[in-house]
Design a protein around this motif. Structure first.
Motif, PDB file in Angstrom:
ATOM      1  N   THR A  24     -22.211  10.911  -0.223  1.00 54.24           N
ATOM      2  CA  THR A  24     -23.632   9.705   0.469  1.00 54.24           C
ATOM      3  C   THR A  24     -23.147   8.674  -0.323  1.00 54.24           C
ATOM      4  O   THR A  24     -22.987   7.395   0.466  1.00 54.24           O
ATOM      5  CB  THR A  24     -24.426  10.012   0.881  1.00 54.24           C
ATOM      6  OG1 THR A  24     -24.601  10.983   1.272  1.00 54.24           O
ATOM      7  CG2 THR A  24     -25.661   9.005   0.974  1.00 54.24           C
ATOM      8  N   ASP A  27     -19.222   7.256   0.004  1.00 48.24           N
ATOM      9  CA  ASP A  27     -19.323   7.212   1.453  1.00 48.24           C
ATOM     10  C   ASP A  27     -19.745   6.204   0.953  1.00 48.24           C
ATOM     11  O   ASP A  27     -19.068   4.685   2.025  1.00 48.24           O
ATOM     12  CB  ASP A  27     -19.459   7.834   2.052  1.00 48.24           C
ATOM     13  CG  ASP A  27     -19.862   9.006   2.577  1.00 48.24           C
ATOM     14  OD1 ASP A  27     -18.226   9.458   2.455  1.00 48.24           O
ATOM     15  OD2 ASP A  27     -20.045  10.661   3.105  1.00 48.24           O
ATOM     16  N   ARG A  28     -20.474   5.143   0.675  1.00 47.66           N
ATOM     17  CA  ARG A  28     -21.182   3.903   0.416  1.00 47.66           C
ATOM     18  C   ARG A  28     -20.080   2.849   0.441  1.00 47.66           C
ATOM     19  O   ARG A  28     -19.780   1.838   0.412  1.00 47.66           O
ATOM     20  CB  ARG A  28     -22.775   4.023   0.019  1.00 47.66           C
ATOM     21  CG  ARG A  28     -23.717   4.383   0.885  1.00 47.66           C
ATOM     22  CD  ARG A  28     -24.754   4.546   0.023  1.00 47.66           C
ATOM     23  NE  ARG A  28     -26.073   5.081   0.889  1.00 47.66           N
ATOM     24  CZ  ARG A  28     -27.243   5.092   0.384  1.00 47.66           C
ATOM     25  NH1 ARG A  28     -27.421   4.541  -0.829  1.00 47.66           N
ATOM     26  NH2 ARG A  28     -28.041   5.672   1.112  1.00 47.66           N
ATOM     27  N   TYR A  29     -19.769   3.155  -1.085  1.00 46.13           N
ATOM     28  CA  TYR A  29     -18.478   2.773  -1.639  1.00 46.13           C
ATOM     29  C   TYR A  29     -17.510   2.331  -0.738  1.00 46.13           C
ATOM     30  O   TYR A  29     -16.576   1.022  -1.172  1.00 46.13           O
ATOM     31  CB  TYR A  29     -18.493   3.737  -2.803  1.00 46.13           C
ATOM     32  CG  TYR A  29     -17.019   3.011  -3.750  1.00 46.13           C
ATOM     33  CD1 TYR A  29     -16.826   1.799  -4.667  1.00 46.13           C
ATOM     34  CD2 TYR A  29     -15.892   3.751  -3.211  1.00 46.13           C
ATOM     35  CE1 TYR A  29     -15.934   1.122  -5.130  1.00 46.13           C
ATOM     36  CE2 TYR A  29     -14.652   2.866  -4.090  1.00 46.13           C
ATOM     37  CZ  TYR A  29     -14.347   1.916  -4.519  1.00 46.13           C
ATOM     38  OH  TYR A  29     -13.429   1.585  -6.111  1.00 46.13           O
ATOM     39  N   LYS A  30     -16.796   3.304  -0.479  1.00 39.96           N
ATOM     40  CA  LYS A  30     -15.686   3.381   0.383  1.00 39.96           C
ATOM     41  C   LYS A  30     -15.670   2.272   1.736  1.00 39.96           C
ATOM     42  O   LYS A  30     -14.913   1.775   2.690  1.00 39.96           O
ATOM     43  CB  LYS A  30     -15.406   5.011   1.432  1.00 39.96           C
ATOM     44  CG  LYS A  30     -14.240   5.447   0.099  1.00 39.96           C
ATOM     45  CD  LYS A  30     -14.036   7.496   0.490  1.00 39.96           C
ATOM     46  CE  LYS A  30     -13.817   7.783  -0.645  1.00 39.96           C
ATOM     47  NZ  LYS A  30     -13.217   9.572  -0.422  1.00 39.96           N
ATOM     48  N   ASN A  31     -17.066   2.575   2.106  1.00 41.54           N
ATOM     49  CA  ASN A  31     -17.125   1.659   3.271  1.00 41.54           C
ATOM     50  C   ASN A  31     -17.690   0.110   2.890  1.00 41.54           C
ATOM     51  O   ASN A  31     -18.480  -0.660   3.620  1.00 41.54           O
ATOM     52  CB  ASN A  31     -18.533   1.478   3.762  1.00 41.54           C
ATOM     53  CG  ASN A  31     -18.869   2.973   5.314  1.00 41.54           C
ATOM     54  OD1 ASN A  31     -16.658   3.610   5.519  1.00 41.54           O
ATOM     55  ND2 ASN A  31     -18.986   3.928   4.757  1.00 41.54           N
ATOM     56  N   GLY A  32     -17.723  -0.181   1.679  1.00 45.87           N
ATOM     57  CA  GLY A  32     -17.649  -1.686   1.130  1.00 45.87           C
ATOM     58  C   GLY A  32     -19.235  -2.233   0.526  1.00 45.87           C
ATOM     59  O   GLY A  32     -18.900  -3.291   0.894  1.00 45.87           O
ATOM     60  N   GLU A  33     -19.872  -1.171   0.976  1.00 48.72           N
ATOM     61  CA  GLU A  33     -22.034  -1.391   0.292  1.00 48.72           C
ATOM     62  C   GLU A  33     -22.203  -1.242  -0.368  1.00 48.72           C
ATOM     63  O   GLU A  33     -23.210  -1.671  -0.837  1.00 48.72           O
ATOM     64  CB  GLU A  33     -22.597  -0.628   1.068  1.00 48.72           C
ATOM     65  CG  GLU A  33     -22.273   0.096   2.575  1.00 48.72           C
ATOM     66  CD  GLU A  33     -22.939   1.061   3.267  1.00 48.72           C
ATOM     67  OE1 GLU A  33     -23.915   1.365   3.501  1.00 48.72           O
ATOM     68  OE2 GLU A  33     -22.596   1.806   4.548  1.00 48.72           O
ATOM     69  N   THR A  34     -21.118  -1.216  -1.538  1.00 49.23           N
ATOM     70  CA  THR A  34     -21.884  -0.846  -2.898  1.00 49.23           C
ATOM     71  C   THR A  34     -20.113  -1.055  -3.832  1.00 49.23           C
ATOM     72  O   THR A  34     -18.701  -1.053  -3.444  1.00 49.23           O
ATOM     73  CB  THR A  34     -22.935   0.271  -3.594  1.00 49.23           C
ATOM     74  OG1 THR A  34     -22.990   0.501  -4.440  1.00 49.23           O
ATOM     75  CG2 THR A  34     -21.413   2.028  -3.402  1.00 49.23           C
ATOM     76  N   ASN A  35     -20.468  -1.575  -5.151  1.00 47.51           N
ATOM     77  CA  ASN A  35     -18.698  -1.691  -5.725  1.00 47.51           C
ATOM     78  C   ASN A  35     -18.946  -0.645  -7.020  1.00 47.51           C
ATOM     79  O   ASN A  35     -19.987  -0.106  -7.072  1.00 47.51           O
ATOM     80  CB  ASN A  35     -18.987  -2.552  -6.662  1.00 47.51           C
ATOM     81  CG  ASN A  35     -20.243  -3.119  -7.705  1.00 47.51           C
ATOM     82  OD1 ASN A  35     -20.377  -2.198  -8.346  1.00 47.51           O
ATOM     83  ND2 ASN A  35     -20.583  -4.668  -7.643  1.00 47.51           N
ATOM     84  N   SER A  38     -21.170  -0.262  -9.710  1.00 44.24           N
ATOM     85  CA  SER A  38     -23.137   0.240  -8.890  1.00 44.24           C
ATOM     86  C   SER A  38     -22.616   1.870  -8.811  1.00 44.24           C
ATOM     87  O   SER A  38     -23.373   2.556  -9.191  1.00 44.24           O
ATOM     88  CB  SER A  38     -23.688   0.010  -7.789  1.00 44.24           C
ATOM     89  OG  SER A  38     -23.461  -1.934  -8.049  1.00 44.24           O
ATOM     90  N   GLN A  42     -25.267   4.896  -9.992  1.00 38.60           N
ATOM     91  CA  GLN A  42     -26.015   6.244  -8.860  1.00 38.60           C
ATOM     92  C   GLN A  42     -25.547   6.969  -9.275  1.00 38.60           C
ATOM     93  O   GLN A  42     -26.363   8.487  -9.247  1.00 38.60           O
ATOM     94  CB  GLN A  42     -25.282   5.454  -7.720  1.00 38.60           C
ATOM     95  CG  GLN A  42     -26.449   3.972  -7.509  1.00 38.60           C
ATOM     96  CD  GLN A  42     -25.977   3.938  -6.081  1.00 38.60           C
ATOM     97  OE1 GLN A  42     -24.681   3.974  -5.800  1.00 38.60           O
ATOM     98  NE2 GLN A  42     -26.216   2.545  -5.189  1.00 38.60           N
TER      99      GLN A  42
END
Length: 514
Positions: A24, A27-35, A38, A42
């Motif tokens: 998860t 996936d957030r990183y790949k979707n640009g939601e985090t750098n 971070s 995490q």
């Protein structure tokens, strides 16, 4: 200032929320939601590893560029990842985090992480014991590596059971990619040659397992360089190399590829510190005075401190540095050696796994390989650094007993070989019954002359007329100026720190021509 983040720093236990799965987070990183920074923090919380974003020296930093950019690297459980640079510290940290993530991605994609255990308050024990307790539950100490070595060794021995007694001392290099772990080079053995120094480059002087595996690794690297420089697009794509992003003159390993070293015995030399010395958490200065952490020499299978009065300095015997000292050197200069340094950036091992059932302590190995050269990176030329490997104990995979007449024998193999080669370590030549023989002279495929032949093949494919013009093995090595500079810095550093003088090779052994 170094930024340190541990699992305690990032605990979410206070609000009762469960930790997010690595998939998860990725996936957030790949979707640009985090750098990337971070993301690493995490992941450190979820997978319980120690993360440090460490400011370091930018590769090739000189007086002309001082102050123009900053450099950081991610350090995860003591393993230092590639250096990221930027015109601001924020940019450098971000680039370093992205480089570390790309190297970690193959491992992260194969993890099957169970539901996390609740975070417990750690008892007040020593840092060493606390580290050991943490390692037991960490997925990064990967059991797939010894399994891969065991599978490869079993296949080789099943094909040639008559040489099963040669596997007492085994070492292997394992390549980690998105497809998993693959043994690409393997060696066994425990001796130096008793022969005099060879003047034609056709005698193998050091047949200890790690040295044999490393020379087999070099054969593997030459093979992939020939693939890269071939005119065949499919072969070039299959090669493990790519054009370096930081230099148009060199190749580097493709992103996401890392190298690991497995040994089934604690290497000879300073790593084998007597247990009575291990009991006391002494400072480095206190260790030095015991000569136990000094450089060591190997003579016909026996090992002596360079300060030992028992050392026979007779010129009639071939002397080489101990296996521990060679690993120390390779973690600074790279495992590729001087000749390959004409084509590729230094290649380092990210982890060393010790499968020695009689070993319960890796303190000597950590001090020898990492702490003796702590602080040397800023003195090294561009691309070179002190790469601190993650060292851990794992299960043994090799036989514990040697066959009577095979005590001095060692085998070598690298990915792509049709059969293994058996070398008598004391003779420095292939035995008559070896499955692979290069010719009637019984010169090993690991000897210097064979390496020089491969070097010239690659130089021809790479259209390096300057390298083809070299007349001797030594001349070709000395032309690798950054490598030679790094080597001189390392040896001067060890001497300055009180660990002794590095044994120089007899020049006649490198002065042959093809």
């Amino acid at each position: 200032m170094a930024l340190t983040m541990t699992t305690d720093d990032m605990s979410e236990g206070h609000d009762g929320r469960p930790k997010v799965s690595p998939k998860t987070l990725i996936d957030r990183y790949k979707n640009g939601e985090t750098n990337a920074i971070s993301l690493l923090h995490q992941l450190a919380q979820t997978l319980q590893f120690h993360l440090e974003m460490k400011e370091t020296v930018a590769p090739g930093k000189s007086s002309d560029t001082t102050g123009l950019y900053f450099a950081f690297c991610a350090v995860i459980d003591g393993v230092q990842y590639k250096t990221g640079i930027g015109i601001t510290k924020k940019e450098a940290r971000l680039n370093a985090a992205e480089l570390a993530f790309q190297d970690l991605l193959p491992t992260l994609e194969t993890l099957d992480v169970p539901a996390p255990l609740p975070v417990k308050e750690e008892p007040a024990i020593s840092d060493i014991h606390a580290r050991g307790a943490m390692l037991e539950r960490k997925p990064f100490v990967n059991l797939q590596i010894p399994h891969a070595v065991k599978d490869r060794l079993t296949k080789l021995m099943n094909s040639h059971p008559e040489f099963s007694g040669c596997a007492v001392t085994t070492a292997a290099f394992i390549l980690q990619t998105s497809n998993g772990y693959e043994v690409v080079a393997l060696g066994t053995g425990n001796f130096n040659t008793k022969e005099s120094i060879s003047s034609n480059g056709r005698i193998v002087h050091d047949s200890h397992a790690v040295v044999t595996a490393r020379r087999s690794l070099m054969r593997f690297l030459y093979r992939h360089l020939l693939m890269f420089f071939s005119k065949n697009a499919n072969l070039t794509q299959t090669s493990i190399f790519q054009q370096s992003s930081s230099s148009s003159s060199f190749l580097s390993l493709k992103s996401g590829i890392t190298l690991h070293l497995y040994v089934n015995q604690l290497p000879k030399g300073a790593a084998q510190i007597p247990s009575k010395l291990r009991l006391n958490p002494l400072s480095m200065s206190a260790w030095q005075v015991n000569n136990e952490i000094s450089l060591h020499l190997s003579v016909e299978g026996k090992v002596f401190s360079v300060f030992s009065s028992l050392l026979d300095h007779s010129n009639s015997k071939v002397v080489s540095m101990s296996t521990t000292d060679k690993i120390t050197q390779w973690q600074v200069l790279g495992y590729q050696g001087a000749l390959l340094s004409h084509f590729i950036e230094p290649i380092y091992v990210h982890s060393i796994l010790i499968g020695d059932s009689d070993c319960s302590e890796i303190r000597g190995m950590e001090m020898s390989v990492s702490q003796r050269v702590e602080g040397i990176t800023s003195k090294l030329p561009m691309f070179y650094c002190m790469m601190r490997p993650h060292i851990s104990l794992v299960s043994s995979v090799a036989s514990s007993r040697a066959g009577g007449n095979q005590l001095t024998y060692g085998i070598n193999w690298s990915e792509g070989d049709s059969s293994l080669e058996v070398v008598d370590g004391l003779e420095g030549k292939t035995i008559e019954d070896s499955p692979f023989k290069s010719g009637s002279a019984l010169a090993s495929r690991l000897c210097k002359a064979a390496m020089m032949h491969r070097f010239r093949l690659v130089a021809k494919e790479a259209q390096r007329t300057d390298l083809l013009a070299t007349s001797t093995y030594r001349e070709a090595k000395m032309m690798a100026k950054p490598y030679q500079e790094a080597k001189n810095v390392l040896r001067a550093y060890l001497l300055q720190k009180g660990f002794g003088s590095w044994q120089d090779k007899v020049l006649v052994s490198d002065n042959f021509s093809m």
